[in-house]
Design an enzyme around this catalytic site. Structure first.
Site, mmCIF file in Angstrom:
data_model
loop_
_atom_site.group_PDB
_atom_site.id
_atom_site.type_symbol
_atom_site.label_atom_id
_atom_site.label_comp_id
_atom_site.label_asym_id
_atom_site.label_seq_id
_atom_site.Cartn_x
_atom_site.Cartn_y
_atom_site.Cartn_z
ATOM 1 N N GLY A 230 -44.679 -3.947 2.892
ATOM 2 C CA GLY A 230 -44.480 -2.513 2.703
ATOM 3 C C GLY A 230 -44.028 -1.757 3.932
ATOM 4 O O GLY A 230 -43.678 -0.587 3.834
ATOM 5 N N GLU A 272 -48.355 -9.426 5.766
ATOM 6 C CA GLU A 272 -47.444 -10.263 4.957
ATOM 7 C C GLU A 272 -46.096 -9.573 4.899
ATOM 8 O O GLU A 272 -45.530 -9.383 3.832
ATOM 9 C CB GLU A 272 -47.947 -10.350 3.503
ATOM 10 C CG GLU A 272 -49.073 -11.267 3.217
ATOM 11 C CD GLU A 272 -49.558 -11.137 1.762
ATOM 12 O OE1 GLU A 272 -49.170 -10.190 1.062
ATOM 13 O OE2 GLU A 272 -50.323 -12.011 1.337
ATOM 14 N N GLY A 274 -42.228 -8.800 4.958
ATOM 15 C CA GLY A 274 -40.983 -9.513 4.686
ATOM 16 C C GLY A 274 -39.827 -8.702 5.246
ATOM 17 O O GLY A 274 -39.176 -9.060 6.218
ATOM 18 N N ARG A 275 -39.613 -7.551 4.626
ATOM 19 C CA ARG A 275 -38.487 -6.680 4.978
ATOM 20 C C ARG A 275 -38.417 -6.380 6.488
ATOM 21 O O ARG A 275 -37.366 -6.488 7.100
ATOM 22 C CB ARG A 275 -38.629 -5.352 4.227
ATOM 23 C CG ARG A 275 -37.398 -4.479 4.248
ATOM 24 C CD ARG A 275 -37.672 -3.147 3.554
ATOM 25 N NE ARG A 275 -38.382 -3.275 2.300
ATOM 26 C CZ ARG A 275 -37.795 -3.478 1.117
ATOM 27 N NH1 ARG A 275 -36.493 -3.510 1.033
ATOM 28 N NH2 ARG A 275 -38.515 -3.601 0.029
ATOM 29 N N ARG A 310 -29.475 -5.202 -4.348
ATOM 30 C CA ARG A 310 -30.288 -3.985 -4.181
ATOM 31 C C ARG A 310 -29.552 -2.709 -4.577
ATOM 32 O O ARG A 310 -30.134 -1.855 -5.247
ATOM 33 C CB ARG A 310 -30.841 -3.889 -2.754
ATOM 34 C CG ARG A 310 -31.773 -5.064 -2.401
ATOM 35 C CD ARG A 310 -32.452 -4.878 -1.055
ATOM 36 N NE ARG A 310 -33.421 -3.807 -1.083
ATOM 37 C CZ ARG A 310 -33.254 -2.612 -0.541
ATOM 38 N NH1 ARG A 310 -32.150 -2.321 0.121
ATOM 39 N NH2 ARG A 310 -34.191 -1.708 -0.641
ATOM 40 N N TYR A 314 -31.467 -0.899 -7.567
ATOM 41 C CA TYR A 314 -32.272 0.297 -7.275
ATOM 42 C C TYR A 314 -31.437 1.462 -6.760
ATOM 43 O O TYR A 314 -32.008 2.426 -6.254
ATOM 44 C CB TYR A 314 -33.276 0.058 -6.151
ATOM 45 C CG TYR A 314 -34.015 -1.233 -6.064
ATOM 46 C CD1 TYR A 314 -34.966 -1.568 -7.032
ATOM 47 C CD2 TYR A 314 -33.849 -2.075 -4.974
ATOM 48 C CE1 TYR A 314 -35.699 -2.735 -6.888
ATOM 49 C CE2 TYR A 314 -34.589 -3.238 -4.833
ATOM 50 C CZ TYR A 314 -35.512 -3.558 -5.799
ATOM 51 O OH TYR A 314 -36.241 -4.695 -5.670
ATOM 52 N N CYS A 341 -18.428 -7.347 -14.132
ATOM 53 C CA CYS A 341 -18.103 -6.465 -15.244
ATOM 54 C C CYS A 341 -19.324 -5.622 -15.569
ATOM 55 O O CYS A 341 -19.907 -5.704 -16.663
ATOM 56 C CB CYS A 341 -17.683 -7.293 -16.451
ATOM 57 S SG CYS A 341 -16.264 -8.316 -16.086
HETATM 58 C C1 LIG Z 1 -42.976 -8.587 -1.615
HETATM 59 C C2 LIG Z 1 -44.312 -8.858 -1.030
HETATM 60 C C3 LIG Z 1 -44.511 -8.795 0.359
HETATM 61 C C4 LIG Z 1 -43.432 -8.404 1.320
HETATM 62 O O1 LIG Z 1 -43.036 -7.096 1.131
HETATM 63 P P1 LIG Z 1 -42.017 -6.389 2.134
HETATM 64 O O2 LIG Z 1 -41.864 -5.034 1.558
HETATM 65 O O3 LIG Z 1 -40.793 -7.198 2.134
HETATM 66 O O4 LIG Z 1 -42.669 -6.359 3.472
HETATM 67 C C5 LIG Z 1 -45.764 -9.112 0.826
HETATM 68 N N1 LIG Z 1 -46.777 -9.461 0.006
HETATM 69 C C6 LIG Z 1 -46.628 -9.529 -1.327
HETATM 70 C C7 LIG Z 1 -47.766 -9.946 -2.168
HETATM 71 C C8 LIG Z 1 -45.398 -9.211 -1.895
HETATM 72 O O5 LIG Z 1 -45.247 -9.261 -3.220
#
Ligand SMILES: *Cc1c(COP(=O)(O)O)cnc(C)c1O
Length: 427
Positions: A230, A272, A274-275, A310, A314, A341
């Protein structure tokens, strides 16, 4: 000003070996960022960033992150396999899944992953599937309602399918304890792509207070608190990106205010992300192959939503730089579009850009997370290659582009398969 991490000359050179479109990732950026994350949370000896594999499930990237001390957050069978293959058994895995099939829980347990349960009924389910509960288990919390921050950013946990209610959570820890679980985790993911240093500290404050309450009510001492993902990135040039040092400090402040006085100062903090870990360190490089003048001005490129979903999915903003025209005035208004298309296949709508000529290389920023990974094969379009820019400037291919033969491969056994394969292979 958002600046590409490769120049037009570099991109043209790369395109000689690896035709456009391609995603390219900046190893140096990824390593330096991971080091900053660890530094920001160095005050917490148990800290671990479990990289959300779904954001960029490429083994070369996972290898780099693991070398820098990351674990892996997985949520599916193939993500578990990727993490385990890269880590060769030395990896740390958090399994934060939902609506989880039995075989995934079995594999997670086999790989020694920490399982983060998404529902109270999954306690029994896991027990049934695996014969017993592991010694360590985590529960995912959903407070319901809305999650709001002072800058107006909010999200809607009350509408989200994830996690346990507070009452279920308290009950859940009681059940875990009665079943011999010894180490306990608490997890929540309450807002996505937050571009504010306030999110993690606010979330941490809520989870830390909840951990104190859990201990008071059940006697269970939470061993780790997982702030999950997040943490966002500045997709738009006018946004100010997150300052991970300030975020780490903010979480520390809450830790010292809430957990330390409650005697829970040994609690580990996990993330956790990611982004935030890879998003800014990836780009989709594509070439302008058509221009079209009807009611609007269109630039057609050789990438499409299959390579980066994306914007179509969105309406997400991805900044665009026309390589070689970094300093030219943005005095043209274009829709930059792919070939699906589907009228939502637009990387940019009414975007002010420098004049674009056919053959120009278009650099789409911030595709390092939820970019290639989210791709699909609609219209039978194929996913493009992924490249890695090493700190010494060299480029290697870390995933080849899909071929027509790949696309047809799951038709094996069907009557026309041999014919398709012959066409795919130009026989
Ligand atoms: C998608 C997800 C993340 C990573 O989210 P980001 O917004 O990319 O940081 C972490 N934990 C869980 C359980 C997720 O589903």
């Amino acid at each position: 000003m958002k600046k590409p991490f490769i120049t037009k000359e570099q991109a043209e050179e790369i395109a000689k070996s690896y035709p456009t479109p391609f995603h390219i990732y900046d190893e140096k950026g990824i390593r330096e960022n991971m080091r900053r994350v660890r530094e920001a949370f160095a005050w917490n000896p148990g800290f671990c960033e479990y990289f959300a594999v779904k954001a960029l499930p490429n083994p070369a990237i996972l290898q780099i992150l693991m070398e820098e001390g990351a674990g892996f957050d997985c949520s599916s069978l193939t993500e578990l396999m990727l993490a385990h293959a890269v880590g060769d058994g030395k990896e740390r895995i958090m399994f934060s899944s939902n609506e989880t099939p039995a075989e995934e829980y079995r594999m997670a347990a086999e790989f020694g992953a920490v399982i983060n349960l998404d529902d109270i009924t999954h306690i029994d389910y896991l027990k049934k599937v695996n014969g017993s509960l592991p010694k360590t288990l985590s529960l995912r919390y959903n407070p319901g309602g809305v999650f709001q921050m002072s800058n107006g950013i909010m999200d809607n946990p009350g509408d989200a399918k994830y996690g346990l209610t507070k009452e279920q959570l308290i009950e859940g820890y009681r059940i875990l304890k009665e079943n011999g679980v010894e180490h306990f985790g608490l997890h929540a993911f309450l807002a996505s792509n937050t571009v504010t240093n306030e999110y993690y500290p606010m979330l941490a404050g809520q989870l830390f207070a909840l951990a104190v309450e859990v201990q008071e009510q059940t006697g269970v001492a939470i061993d780790f608190i997982n702030l999950s993902g997040g943490v966002g990135i500045a997709y738009r040039p006018d946004q100010e990106g997150n300052d991970i040092m300030a975020i780490g400090e903010g979480v520390k402040r809450e830790f010292e205010r809430i957990l330390v006085p409650a005697g829970l100062g040994d609690t580990a903090v996990y993330a956790e992300m990611g982004r935030f870990m890879t998003g800014p360190y990836g780009a989709l490089v594509t070439r302008a192959i058509h221009e079209k003048h009807i009611y609007k001005e269109y630039i057609g490129v050789d990438a499409c939503a299959v390579n980066l979903m994306r914007p179509a999915m969105y309406g997400a903003y991805h900044h665009i730089t026309v390589l070689g025209r970094e300093d030219a005035p943005c005095d043209h208004t274009y829709d930059v579009v792919g070939s699906l298309c589907e009228n939502n296949d637009k990387f940019a709508i009414d975007r002010q850009l420098p004049e674009i000529s056919i053959g120009d290389l278009i650099y789409i920023h911030d595709t390092g997370a939820h970019g290639s990974a989210m791709g699909y094969n609609y219209n039978g379009k194929l996913k493009c290659a992924e490249l890695l820019l090493a700190p010494d400037g060299s480029v290697t291919q870390i995933r080849r582009a899909q071929t027509p033969a790949d696309y047809f491969s799951t038709l094996d056994g069907q009557p026309v398969y041999e014919k398709l394969l012959a066409l795919a292979e130009g026989r």
